[in-house]
Write a protein that holds these residues in place. Structure first.
Motif, mmCIF file in Angstrom:
data_model
loop_
_atom_site.group_PDB
_atom_site.id
_atom_site.type_symbol
_atom_site.label_atom_id
_atom_site.label_comp_id
_atom_site.label_asym_id
_atom_site.label_seq_id
_atom_site.Cartn_x
_atom_site.Cartn_y
_atom_site.Cartn_z
ATOM 1 N N THR A 59 0.825 -1.207 0.000
ATOM 2 C CA THR A 59 0.000 0.000 0.000
ATOM 3 C C THR A 59 0.863 1.262 0.000
ATOM 4 O OG1 THR A 59 -1.723 -1.192 1.206
ATOM 5 C CG2 THR A 59 -1.853 1.198 1.235
ATOM 6 N N TYR A 60 2.072 1.186 0.553
ATOM 7 C CA TYR A 60 2.910 2.386 0.663
ATOM 8 C C TYR A 60 3.845 2.559 -0.532
ATOM 9 C CZ TYR A 60 6.063 5.872 2.630
ATOM 10 O OH TYR A 60 6.793 7.005 2.833
ATOM 11 N N CYS A 61 4.646 1.532 -0.821
ATOM 12 C CA CYS A 61 5.676 1.690 -1.855
ATOM 13 C C CYS A 61 5.291 1.078 -3.192
ATOM 14 C CB CYS A 61 6.998 1.105 -1.388
ATOM 15 S SG CYS A 61 6.985 -0.710 -1.252
ATOM 16 N N LYS A 62 4.166 0.374 -3.257
ATOM 17 C CA LYS A 62 3.651 -0.239 -4.488
ATOM 18 C C LYS A 62 4.504 -1.405 -4.993
ATOM 19 C CE LYS A 62 0.509 2.838 -4.265
ATOM 20 N NZ LYS A 62 -0.782 2.465 -3.634
ATOM 21 N N GLN A 63 5.379 -1.950 -4.137
ATOM 22 C CA GLN A 63 6.116 -3.152 -4.517
ATOM 23 C C GLN A 63 5.126 -4.298 -4.687
ATOM 24 O OE1 GLN A 63 9.057 -4.430 -1.662
ATOM 25 N NE2 GLN A 63 9.069 -6.522 -2.444
ATOM 26 N N ASN A 64 5.274 -5.062 -5.746
ATOM 27 C CA ASN A 64 4.354 -6.174 -5.975
ATOM 28 C C ASN A 64 4.623 -7.286 -4.974
ATOM 29 O OD1 ASN A 64 3.639 -8.905 -7.696
ATOM 30 N ND2 ASN A 64 2.229 -7.223 -8.060
ATOM 31 N N LEU A 65 3.542 -7.801 -4.391
ATOM 32 C CA LEU A 65 3.657 -8.800 -3.333
ATOM 33 C C LEU A 65 3.188 -10.178 -3.763
ATOM 34 C CD1 LEU A 65 2.308 -6.614 -0.378
ATOM 35 C CD2 LEU A 65 4.692 -7.113 -0.952
ATOM 36 N N GLU A 66 2.978 -10.381 -5.038
ATOM 37 C CA GLU A 66 2.518 -11.678 -5.514
ATOM 38 C C GLU A 66 3.503 -12.771 -5.137
ATOM 39 O OE1 GLU A 66 2.250 -13.971 -9.752
ATOM 40 O OE2 GLU A 66 1.566 -11.892 -9.726
ATOM 41 N N GLY A 67 3.025 -13.819 -4.437
ATOM 42 C CA GLY A 67 3.868 -14.950 -4.058
ATOM 43 C C GLY A 67 4.821 -14.672 -2.935
ATOM 44 N N GLN A 68 4.683 -13.524 -2.259
ATOM 45 C CA GLN A 68 5.602 -13.167 -1.192
ATOM 46 C C GLN A 68 4.839 -12.998 0.116
ATOM 47 O OE1 GLN A 68 8.320 -9.953 -2.163
ATOM 48 N NE2 GLN A 68 7.933 -10.226 -4.360
ATOM 49 N N SER A 69 5.609 -13.040 1.233
ATOM 50 C CA SER A 69 5.009 -12.738 2.530
ATOM 51 C C SER A 69 4.626 -11.271 2.564
ATOM 52 C CB SER A 69 5.995 -13.041 3.662
ATOM 53 O OG SER A 69 6.324 -14.411 3.687
ATOM 54 N N PHE A 70 3.578 -10.957 3.279
ATOM 55 C CA PHE A 70 3.151 -9.576 3.402
ATOM 56 C C PHE A 70 2.583 -9.370 4.801
ATOM 57 C CE2 PHE A 70 -1.432 -10.165 3.333
ATOM 58 C CZ PHE A 70 -1.550 -11.434 2.790
ATOM 59 N N TYR A 71 2.333 -8.121 5.147
ATOM 60 C CA TYR A 71 1.830 -7.784 6.467
ATOM 61 C C TYR A 71 0.470 -7.117 6.330
ATOM 62 C CZ TYR A 71 6.473 -8.811 8.267
ATOM 63 O OH TYR A 71 7.627 -9.441 8.609
ATOM 64 N N ASN A 72 -0.398 -7.489 7.249
ATOM 65 C CA ASN A 72 -1.751 -6.944 7.263
ATOM 66 C C ASN A 72 -1.790 -5.748 8.186
ATOM 67 O OD1 ASN A 72 -4.437 -6.374 7.514
ATOM 68 N ND2 ASN A 72 -5.044 -8.372 8.307
ATOM 69 N N LYS A 73 -2.108 -4.615 7.621
ATOM 70 C CA LYS A 73 -2.189 -3.394 8.413
ATOM 71 C C LYS A 73 -3.470 -2.656 8.042
ATOM 72 C CE LYS A 73 0.583 0.693 9.633
ATOM 73 N NZ LYS A 73 1.827 1.436 9.327
ATOM 74 N N GLY A 74 -4.425 -2.724 8.926
ATOM 75 C CA GLY A 74 -5.705 -2.071 8.644
ATOM 76 C C GLY A 74 -6.459 -2.708 7.495
ATOM 77 N N GLY A 75 -6.235 -3.999 7.292
ATOM 78 C CA GLY A 75 -6.924 -4.696 6.223
ATOM 79 C C GLY A 75 -6.294 -4.511 4.863
ATOM 80 N N ARG A 76 -5.114 -3.902 4.812
ATOM 81 C CA ARG A 76 -4.423 -3.699 3.544
ATOM 82 C C ARG A 76 -3.019 -4.294 3.623
ATOM 83 N NH1 ARG A 76 -6.875 -0.361 -0.053
ATOM 84 N NH2 ARG A 76 -8.705 0.768 0.684
ATOM 85 N N PRO A 77 -2.482 -4.709 2.464
ATOM 86 C CA PRO A 77 -1.176 -5.380 2.467
ATOM 87 C C PRO A 77 -0.020 -4.375 2.490
ATOM 88 C CG PRO A 77 -2.067 -5.351 0.243
ATOM 89 C CD PRO A 77 -3.118 -4.741 1.124
ATOM 90 N N PHE A 78 1.010 -4.718 3.227
ATOM 91 C CA PHE A 78 2.229 -3.915 3.260
ATOM 92 C C PHE A 78 3.426 -4.851 3.171
ATOM 93 C CE2 PHE A 78 -0.779 -1.007 5.011
ATOM 94 C CZ PHE A 78 -0.303 0.268 4.729
ATOM 95 N N CYS A 79 4.490 -4.366 2.572
ATOM 96 C CA CYS A 79 5.730 -5.133 2.568
ATOM 97 C C CYS A 79 6.370 -5.026 3.952
ATOM 98 C CB CYS A 79 6.672 -4.621 1.488
ATOM 99 S SG CYS A 79 7.284 -2.935 1.772
ATOM 100 N N LYS A 80 7.400 -5.825 4.188
ATOM 101 C CA LYS A 80 8.029 -5.861 5.504
ATOM 102 C C LYS A 80 8.603 -4.504 5.883
ATOM 103 C CE LYS A 80 11.587 -8.370 8.102
ATOM 104 N NZ LYS A 80 12.594 -9.471 8.054
ATOM 105 N N ASN A 81 9.196 -3.798 4.926
ATOM 106 C CA ASN A 81 9.857 -2.525 5.221
ATOM 107 C C ASN A 81 8.881 -1.424 5.613
ATOM 108 O OD1 ASN A 81 12.361 -3.618 4.677
ATOM 109 N ND2 ASN A 81 12.302 -3.018 2.495
ATOM 110 N N HIS A 82 7.632 -1.539 5.174
ATOM 111 C CA HIS A 82 6.679 -0.453 5.434
ATOM 112 C C HIS A 82 5.507 -0.894 6.302
ATOM 113 C CE1 HIS A 82 8.678 0.865 1.608
ATOM 114 N NE2 HIS A 82 8.836 1.935 2.362
ATOM 115 N N ALA A 83 5.685 -2.000 7.032
ATOM 116 C CA ALA A 83 4.606 -2.471 7.894
ATOM 117 C C ALA A 83 4.670 -1.860 9.292
ATOM 118 C CB ALA A 83 4.653 -3.998 7.997
ATOM 119 N N ARG A 84 5.709 -1.070 9.575
ATOM 120 C CA ARG A 84 5.866 -0.496 10.927
ATOM 121 C C ARG A 84 4.920 0.679 11.129
ATOM 122 N NH1 ARG A 84 10.443 -2.631 13.133
ATOM 123 N NH2 ARG A 84 11.861 -3.684 11.677
#
Length: 276
Positions: A251-276
């Protein structure tokens, strides 16, 4: 603290809408006045790759661009209104003129005769073909059906089809579609009521819909871009939503997360670097 990653790190593995790559559409040919079934391949549009997908169930015996048939041979067609008219009363022919033959009894007519639709009758034989009726047609007019002449009453009671929409008899043009018969003005979108005319319609649970309503009511939408997930599209199911594979991004950096781990923040996906 950082958000916990999704329980299944592979929840975003892409999926593919399998099956024939297209949709079942019903095309009206304005020249032949017939509907025909076709499968349209995806088209490039301003919506992205193809707005014709997530189609309802269809018969897999049809291939792309296969036309089931026209001229009433397929499931979709139009039948013109039956011929109506009145017979012309003629005086007996004079000497030296060929004596006409009655098309009913095949006997020469020495007296007055009636002509209609290029045929000739004795006045007493120009009657409704229904054996239980036999009304004279000279004064009330006739309706032709498969070469036979009926009075209007018998045609409406015994031959005219019933409109599947309004329930009244179809005395004029009859439109045959989705296994039913309609007045042309009664064959409309099941949601908005718009006449189809020569535009495609779409089937869902036996009902016909215009393209806009079918897309709005029945297609699976991508949670990120809002456009349909179409036949042949790669897609992702995550966080209780559906996404095009290319739309499932941080949701923040627009990195594609297909097939990767992601973080749930407010019901939206975030990469590890921007899940804080």
């Amino acid at each position: 603290p950082p958000q916990r990653p999704a329980i299944n790190p592979y929840a975003t593995l892409p999926r593919t809408n399998v099956g024939p790559q297209g949709r079942r559409v019903n095309i009206y040919n304005n020249y032949t006045k017939n509907y025909s079934i076709q499968f349209k391949k995806p088209l490039a549009t301003n919506y992205g790759s193809n707005k014709y997908a997530t189609m309802p169930a269809y018969n897999t015996q049809y291939n792309n661009y296969y036309n089931q048939g026209v001229g009433g041979k397929g499931a979709f067609g139009a039948t013109s209104a039956p011929k109506r008219g009145r017979g012309i009363f003629n005086k007996a022919v004079g000497p030296g003129v060929r004596v006409p033959l009655c098309s009913s009894c095949n006997i020469q007519i020495r007296g007055p005769f009636i002509t209609a639709l290029g045929r000739i009758w004795c006045p007493e034989h120009f009657i409704c073909v229904n054996a239980n009726c036999r009304r004279p047609l000279q004064d009330i007019g006739f309706v032709e059906e498969k070469g036979d002449l009926y009075c209007e009453y018998c045609f409406e009671k015994y031959l005219a089809p019933t409109c599947s929409k309004c329930g009244s008899k179809i005395k004029g043009d009859c439109l045959n579609a989705i296994g039913k018969q309609f007045h042309p003005e009664c064959f409309t979108c099941g949601h908005c009521g718009k006449l189809f005319g020569n535009t495609p319609f779409f089937l869902e649970d036996g009902n016909a819909y215009c393209e806009a309503d079918w897309n709005e009511l029945f297609t699976t939408k991508c949670f990120a871009c809002g456009f349909p997930v179409e036949a042949g599209d790669r897609w992702v199911e995550a966080l209780n939503h559906n996404y095009h594979s290319q739309c499932f991004n941080c949701t923040y950096c627009k990195q594609n997360l297909e097939g990767q781990s992601f973080y749930n923040k407010g019901g939206r996906p975030f990469c590890k670097n921007h899940a804080r």
